[in-house]
Structure formats: C-alpha cells, structure tokens
Design a protein around this motif. Structure first.
Motif, short mmCIF file in Angstrom:
data_model
loop_
_atom_site.label_atom_id
_atom_site.label_comp_id
_atom_site.label_asym_id
_atom_site.label_seq_id
_atom_site.Cartn_x
_atom_site.Cartn_y
_atom_site.Cartn_z
N ILE A 68 0.84 -1.19 0.00
CA ILE A 68 0.00 0.00 0.00
C ILE A 68 0.87 1.24 0.00
CG2 ILE A 68 -1.74 1.28 1.32
CD1 ILE A 68 -2.47 -1.53 2.56
N THR A 69 0.47 2.24 -0.76
CA THR A 69 1.18 3.50 -0.78
C THR A 69 0.17 4.65 -0.78
OG1 THR A 69 2.87 4.80 -1.94
CG2 THR A 69 1.30 3.60 -3.30
N LYS A 70 0.63 5.84 -0.41
CA LYS A 70 -0.16 7.07 -0.41
C LYS A 70 -1.30 7.06 0.60
CE LYS A 70 1.02 8.36 -5.14
NZ LYS A 70 0.54 8.81 -6.46
N LEU A 71 -1.22 6.20 1.63
CA LEU A 71 -2.19 6.24 2.72
C LEU A 71 -1.78 7.38 3.65
CD1 LEU A 71 -4.69 4.54 3.53
CD2 LEU A 71 -3.20 3.29 5.11
N LYS A 72 -2.73 8.19 4.06
CA LYS A 72 -2.40 9.37 4.88
C LYS A 72 -1.77 8.98 6.22
CE LYS A 72 -5.82 12.52 2.90
NZ LYS A 72 -7.02 13.36 3.18
N ASP A 73 -2.29 7.92 6.82
CA ASP A 73 -1.77 7.45 8.11
C ASP A 73 -0.57 6.53 7.83
OD1 ASP A 73 -1.27 6.18 10.56
OD2 ASP A 73 -3.37 6.35 11.17
N ILE A 74 0.63 7.05 7.99
CA ILE A 74 1.85 6.29 7.68
C ILE A 74 2.00 5.07 8.58
CG2 ILE A 74 4.35 6.39 7.49
CD1 ILE A 74 2.84 7.96 5.36
N ALA A 75 1.67 5.22 9.85
CA ALA A 75 1.80 4.10 10.79
C ALA A 75 0.85 2.96 10.39
CB ALA A 75 1.50 4.57 12.21
#
Length: 424
Positions: A68-75
C-alpha cells in the motif's frame, strides 16, 4: 503580407511551457503508476490509497505481492504492509536453503480494493524435486482498512448449518465450471470444519494446500476449498452478496459497505427464447454464472449448421430462457465443428479490468485433405466490455493458437496474462 501577432505567439509559448512542465513525471512516480495497474480487478468508491508491486526472488522462490502507498496514516500503512508481506511470504523459512530442491512461483490478483476492504488472491505452482507432479497453490489476504486488521470468513458470516445449506442449495457458482459438482462430495460437517478455520494459515506451503480461504469481489463472497490434485488441488466458489440473508451475516459494521451492492438483473434484449430447433444445446458445457454486466445468467454452448457447415454458437439466457446476448462468431468457426465439440469453458477476468471474460476451447476439423477428419483444438477469448458486449481480438486468437497455447484453460490464461490488453 503576413501579420505577426506577438501577443498570440507569447500566449501559445506560455501554454506550451505549462504543458511541458506538467508532463514531467519522475521515473519513480511513473513506475508506481504502472505497477499500480497490476491486477486491479475491482476499485469501488475510489479508495484514497494506491498499490504497488513488490517481489521476493531468492533460491528458486518467486513471490509477487502488493504493498500500500499514499495512505495518509503512515503508521497504519506500515502495519498493513507488514501483514501483506508476512502473509505472502508465509512458510518461506522452510525453503531458505538453496539446496532444498523446491521451486515456487506465485503471483497475485486484487479481487476487491475499496476504502474499507482490500482482498488479495495468491495463486501459483510449487515444484518439488523428484515429486511426481507440481502442486497448485492458493491463498488469500483480506484486510479491513479502517480497523487495520485481517478479515476471516467467520468475521463475515456465521459458519454454521444455515450457511452450509445455502452453499449446497445451488446458489454458489464454481469459478471453474468443471468443478461445480465437487462441493457435493463434502459433507456438511466437513464443510463446517473447513470453513470455520478458513484464512488461518499454518505456516508451511505444503500445509496451506490443505487449507480453505475466502475473498471478496465487487459483488460476491468467494471461498476456496482443497480438492484432489487430479481435479485442480483447490476449487473456488462464489456467492452473490445480495443472496446472503441477514441471519447469516456476522458483523453489521463490515456489511454496511458490502450491503450497498445490489444484485443486477440481466437486461432482456428481446422476448425471444432460444430456438432449440435451430441450435442444439451442449448441456455439459452450459453453466449458470454471474457476469458483471448482466448479473446472474445461464451461459449456453450450442451447435448449429450455417451454410451447411457445423459451427459453435454461444448465448446468455435469463431465468426464463430468453436470449439476452448472442456472442460473436468463435475464431474456429471458419472450420468444421468436430464431434469432440466444446472441450472447456471458463469465466475469468483475464485482462484484469474488473470484468469477467469467457474462455472457450473447442475442437474442429479442416474437412479436406488427408488429415481433414483429424480434430484439433482452437481457443478463443470473449473479452467483456463496459458497454455490456463481448469482443474478440483476432491477432491474439491467431498467436494463441499458432503457438500452441490452446490445450487447456491454464495454457490460455498463462499466455494471455503476459499480454497487455485493453478493450475499453
């Protein structure tokens, strides 16, 4: 005399400069876009994240899996990616030794990608040195993107008597039509035991072959159960979400998004039933199935004489046996239809655009020359389009058959999956 409009020229130059600057895409971003096209069968609700492909390749083990990439929640992204990687590579420690004599090739397909759900299906082949035959592998990962957790079959449905009776009632459809009857070989108790433990991996690829799994598509719930090697090693079945009653659903919060899917009825083109005096139905190669553009339909294989030449013809019928779609001529219809008839039919999203396609293998004869009566296979693919029609690609058909990738459904899929096909 030519007038030079300096203001107009300056404006055009400014526009060209802006377009050029917008067109500059870094090498990394471009590669992400390409990889993100990998296997995206279903994207509903325009999810706020994207997927890229990663690959493990060492000691004869090749496994491709999504990240997954570009998810706002990095954690959250990091945690979910670890689940995806762990599930994809589960059990590799058993083959860490380069001298193990094992070769594994696994690829993935995104079955559902939405704001709440990500469903990933892994398929591949495992070769063991000195083994009598290779084994086909199948497993899945289902994620709740909002709760940052795995989803198992028992999180979606109550794996009890009522669910098993629903499965055995005939409302479930085999992904490979020839496997439709295999589920009847299992008793209710067998299925409860298998499906109650679905999506719980034991760590070893060999053990995984004896496990059951589930997955989600845009409109269906899928399950996979282990079967004998002679009939495929595993068999997948799908049931429409709209056909699952509320008393079987397990988690109301998860079903909030799933229940928004409406079972789409087929559109009747005309009120005419199939003329069985003209077309002889081949029942063994006619199946109930679900197609995205049509909903639940009956696919029928038929033979008819046109211009005194026996040919294959295919139709979609509704529940009242009315014709709702007539397929274009099969690639092999330029030859004589052989007594062996239609060998195989499969419904699979071959070009990974979210729409199931129809794969056909049928036998024909040239009808002339010393080998005129010798049957030979012809494979063809009807690609489903967004406008509720199917089309073929003559150049692909020619290459597919000339190069001999027409013996089995798996031969066809393996060859075509390497091509870049867009019919919309």
């Amino acid at each position: 005399m030519i007038r030079i409009h300096y203001k107009k020229i300056a404006f055009i130059i400014l526009v060209l400069m802006i377009m050029a600057s917008c067109g500059k895409v870094s090498k990394d971003v471009s590669s992400i876009h390409v990889e993100n096209n990998k296997g995206n069968d279903v994207r509903d609700n325009q999810p706020s994240y994207e997927l890229i492909q990663e690959k493990y390749s060492e000691h004869g083990i090749i496994i491709k899996y999504p990240q997954i990439t570009k998810l706002k929640d990095i954690a959250k992204q990091k945690y979910l990616n670890q689940i995806l990687k762990t599930d994809a590579l589960e059990g590799l420690q058993n083959y860490a030794d380069s001298n193990s004599g094992v070769h594994v090739e696994i690829d993935y397909e995104i079955k559902r990608q939405s704001e709440q759900f990500l469903s990933v299906q892994y398929t591949g082949v495992r070769y063991v040195k000195d083994a009598a035959y290779p084994s086909h592998m199948f497993y899945t990962t289902n994620l709740d993107m909002k709760q940052t957790s795995r989803i198992k079959l028992r999180d979606l449905v109550k794996v009890e008597k009522s669910f098993i009776e629903l499965i055995k009632s005939g409302k479930i459809t085999a992904v490979q039509p020839e496997q439709q009857g295999l589920i009847s070989d299992f008793t209710k108790d067998d299925l409860i035991q298998l499906l109650a433990n679905a999506d719980v991996t034991k760590g070893s690829p060999a053990e995984a072959e004896m496990e059951s799994f589930s997955y989600l598509t845009s409109d269906s719930l899928g399950i996979s159960i282990p079967v004998a090697h002679a009939v495929g090693d595993h068999a997948e079945y799908e049931i429409r979400l709209a056909q699952i009653p509320d008393n079987i659903k397990q988690n109301k919060e998860l079903w909030t998004e799933l229940s928004s899917v409406v079972d789409q009825p087929a559109t009747v083109v005309n009120e005419e039933r199939l003329d069985t005096d003209q077309y002889e139905i081949e029942e063994s190669q006619s199946f109930q199935t679900t197609l995205e553009g049509f909903g639940k339909v009956r696919f029928v294989s038929t033979q008819a004489k046109k211009d005194e030449i026996p040919k294959n013809y295919f139709f979609l019928l509704d529940d009242r046996e009315r014709v709702i779609y007539s397929f274009p001529d099969l690639y092999g219809n330029e030859w004589w239809y052989a007594d062996e008839g239609v060998e195989a039919v499969a419904f699979k999203d071959v070009n990974k655009d979210g729409l199931k396609d129809v794969i056909i293998i049928a036998y024909y004869e040239t009808g002339s020359g010393p080998d005129g009566a010798k049957p030979f296979p012809i494979a063809d693919i009807y690609f489903q389009k967004k406008n509720k029609t199917f089309t073929t690609i003559p150049t692909l058909d020619e290459a597919l058959n000339d190069q001999g990738h027409n013996q089995t459904i798996k031969d066809v899929i393996q060859y075509v999956s390497k091509q870049r096909i867009n019919v919309n």
